[in-house]
Design an enzyme around this catalytic site. Structure first.
Site, short mmCIF file in Angstrom:
data_model
loop_
_atom_site.label_atom_id
_atom_site.label_comp_id
_atom_site.label_asym_id
_atom_site.label_seq_id
_atom_site.Cartn_x
_atom_site.Cartn_y
_atom_site.Cartn_z
N HIS A 72 28.12 15.84 -2.29
CA HIS A 72 27.54 15.05 -1.20
C HIS A 72 28.65 14.35 -0.41
CE1 HIS A 72 23.23 15.39 -2.17
NE2 HIS A 72 23.66 15.53 -3.41
N GLU A 128 28.20 12.64 2.30
CA GLU A 128 27.66 11.50 3.03
C GLU A 128 27.73 10.18 2.27
OE1 GLU A 128 24.04 13.46 0.99
OE2 GLU A 128 26.01 14.01 1.77
N GLY A 173 18.14 17.98 -2.07
CA GLY A 173 16.75 17.80 -2.47
C GLY A 173 16.63 17.84 -3.98
N LYS A 187 19.22 0.86 12.26
CA LYS A 187 19.37 -0.59 12.38
C LYS A 187 20.77 -0.99 12.86
CE LYS A 187 17.34 -4.62 11.52
NZ LYS A 187 15.97 -4.97 11.96
N CYS A 225 24.31 20.69 -1.20
CA CYS A 225 23.64 20.69 -2.51
C CYS A 225 22.46 21.66 -2.50
CB CYS A 225 23.23 19.27 -2.88
SG CYS A 225 22.89 19.04 -4.64
N TYR A 226 21.21 21.17 -2.52
CA TYR A 226 20.05 22.05 -2.45
C TYR A 226 20.13 22.95 -1.22
CZ TYR A 226 15.10 23.48 -2.31
OH TYR A 226 13.93 24.20 -2.28
N SER A 257 9.71 -11.57 18.66
CA SER A 257 9.71 -12.42 17.47
C SER A 257 11.02 -13.17 17.29
CB SER A 257 9.48 -11.55 16.23
OG SER A 257 10.60 -10.70 16.00
N GLY A 258 12.08 -12.73 17.97
CA GLY A 258 13.40 -13.30 17.74
C GLY A 258 14.21 -12.49 16.76
N GLY A 259 13.57 -11.51 16.10
CA GLY A 259 14.30 -10.59 15.24
C GLY A 259 15.14 -9.64 16.07
N VAL A 260 16.03 -8.93 15.42
CA VAL A 260 16.96 -8.06 16.14
C VAL A 260 16.23 -7.00 16.94
CG1 VAL A 260 18.87 -6.44 15.90
CG2 VAL A 260 18.77 -8.43 14.42
N ASP A 261 15.26 -6.32 16.32
CA ASP A 261 14.62 -5.18 16.97
C ASP A 261 13.86 -5.59 18.23
OD1 ASP A 261 15.58 -3.93 14.73
OD2 ASP A 261 13.65 -3.85 13.70
N SER A 262 12.99 -6.60 18.10
CA SER A 262 12.20 -7.00 19.27
C SER A 262 13.08 -7.63 20.35
CB SER A 262 11.08 -7.96 18.86
OG SER A 262 11.59 -9.21 18.47
N SER A 263 14.14 -8.34 19.94
CA SER A 263 15.03 -8.96 20.92
C SER A 263 15.77 -7.92 21.74
CB SER A 263 16.04 -9.88 20.22
OG SER A 263 15.39 -10.92 19.52
#
Length: 517
Positions: free
Chosen positions: A171, A173, A57, A373, A84-85, A225-231
């Site tokens: 860090h 990550e 943070g 994603k 860290c924080y 919509s044809g996008g990844v998420d909605s598909s």
């Protein structure tokens, strides 16, 4: 997935890397969630996490009003890793001392491993790490021992193996700490006892069952919509409830060349969904007439979509009761919109977490709300979604409206579609489409003098944009071959009447953004 799954709880103290911690944990096939920093210890105990990670943070732990953790957290018997924080806060709350470092340390350092360490067991004697801090621990709490240091930080790693409490100043990550995943692996598997059995196959089985239980005998309306998420959401729900899924595809006239036909052909033919298509391009253009400000464009497109979607939903309900509304909400949407991530959380309001549900009074089905994603793409592959949809570059919600700079017109959209198809087609033929994270063309609101066919021309200018990125938080312009760029420019100028100049955007993010609007 049978039985209770392992879960790591990440408490967010405002770090820009908090979501990255979660992604690294999940890459090791351990499920995790992000919660506010002040989550009460009693609530943590109810969640029964396999382990807890305290994020970094930007604050100082000794500043009045700085984010704090419930001190009871360290007495639950659950392994805790402070980063860290998070390390400084844990140490201070357990009796250690933290002071201002005088000068902020940001960048690479060499970690030297000393003493018998349970946390650093998979690391070498000396490791490159990434620092980002202004304060430092000057006295460790009772029961801790120092097991790692750098040239400027004496207490870079502290451990209390008996209570399974660990703190690191760097860090793990970020990719600048090459063996950070090895450290996280040790914490997750050796210290927390996680099994590492959270996979897309197990998630798919679990999610299908959850959707079936939630929907029961109802019908689900899903915007496609044809996008990844909605598909991916549509295919998952279809697997759960079959033809009681009602996919609705709104063609807003702001899509790429041939995209509407591709979506309809794939999802009605290849995947067997009964998709209903609404042609609303004229209405969207009407709403965008005279609008030039990017935010006003986004609002106009969003409000028009809601209007069209609601009208179609009312018609569908007349045919048979629609009980649920599906949305492709992702975990970052939940974190950013609902404040789930504590001090760093409220960044922007997302379409998927507000707007439609309140108006339509339908129960939400959000099968992807636990996923990032990259995990959605993996789930799409597990569902058999074709690579042209799984690997499709991100596309803005307002579509080409924010890639036609200035007022959006039918003529401008037509020019942009043809130029964009030239660029993306060239990338695919060269095998470079998957090598860049995002590529597109922008139609600029300027004209340029040129010479075409021995005659003077005064026509439109387009900009090519291609970037590489790991997380879309930062991005660099793609070093595409000069011969390829020359061929694309030549193709656009010769085959798209109305464009006589092509430029290439070499701005990184920051200072620029990936999209122009």
């Amino acid at each position: 997935m049978p039985g209770r799954r392992d879960s790591i709880l990440i408490l967010d103290f405002g770090s820009q890397y908090t979501q990255l911690i979660a992604r690294r944990v999940r890459e090791l096939q351990v499920f995790c969630t992000i919660a506010p920093s002040a989550t009460p210890a009693a609530q943590v105990a109810q969640l029964r996490p396999t382990g807890v990670i305290l994020s970094g943070g930007p604050d100082s732990v000794y500043r009045h009003g700085a984010p704090q953790a419930d001190p009871g957290l360290f007495h639950l018997g659950v392994p805790v890793l402070g980063i860290c924080y998070g390390m400084q806060l844990m140490a201070r709350q357990l009796g250690g001392e933290v002071e201002g470092g005088g000068q902020r340390e940001y960048g690479p350092a060499r970690l030297k491993v000393g003493g018998r360490s349970g946390l650093l067991a998979r690391l070498g004697d000396e490791e490159p790490v990434w620092m980002s801090h202004g304060d430092r621990l000057t006295r460790e709490p009772e029961g801790f021992q120092v097991t790692g240091s750098t040239g400027s930080v004496e207490r870079a790693v502290i451990e209390d193996g008996r209570r399974r409490l660990y703190g690191i100043q760097f860090h793990p990550e970020v990719h600048h700490t090459p063996n950070g995943s090895a450290l996280l692996r040790t914490f997750l598997f050796d210290i927390c006892g996680a099994r590492g059995d959270w996979t897309m196959a197990s998630f798919l089985e679990e999610a299908v069952g959850r959707v079936r239980r939630q929907v029961g005998g109802g019908r689900v309306l899903c915007g496609l919509s044809g996008g990844v998420d909605s598909s991916v959401a549509a295919l998952l729900i279809h697997r759960a409830v079959g033809d009681r899924l009602v996919p609705l595809f709104v063609d807003n006239g702001l899509l790429r060349q041939g995209e509407a036909d591709e979506v309809m052909a794939a999802f009605t033919g290849r995947y067997g969904l009964q998709v209903r298509k609404v042609d609303a391009g004229d209405l969207f253009l009407e709403r965008l007439a005279g609008v030039t400000d990017p935010e006003d464009k986004r609002k106009a497109v969003g409000e028009t979509f809601i209007r069209v979607f609601e009208e179609q939903a009312r018609r569908l309900q007349a045919d048979g009761e629609i009980t649920h509304l599906a949305q492709g909400t992702l975990y970052p949407d939940v974190i950013e919109s609902a404040g789930a991530g504590g001090p760093s959380a409220v960044i922007k309001t997302h379409h998927n977490v507000g707007g439609l549900p309140a108006r339509m009074q339908l129960e939400l089905v959000e099968p992807l709300r636990e996923l990032f994603k990259d995990e959605v793409r993996a789930l799409g592959r597990a569902l058999g979604l074709a690579e042209e949809f799984v690997g499709r570059h991100p596309f803005p919600g307002p579509g080409l409206a924010v890639r036609v700079l200035g007022e959006v017109t039918r003529e401008g959209l037509d020019l942009l579609r043809r130029a964009d198809a030239c660029f993306l087609g060239a990338l695919r033929r060269a095998g470079l489409y998957d090598e860049v994270a995002q590529a597109f063309v922008v139609l600029l609101p300027v004209r340029s003098v040129g010479v075409m066919g021995d005659a003077r021309s005064y026509e439109q200018v387009v900009a090519l944009r291609a970037v590489t990125t790991q997380d879309y938080m930062t991005a660099d312009w793609a070093r595409l071959p000069g011969d390829l760029l020359a061929a694309v420019a030549n193709d656009i100028v010769n085959t798209v009447p109305g464009i006589n100049r092509v430029v290439y955007d070499i701005t990184s993010k920051p200072p620029g953004t990936i999209e122009w609007e």
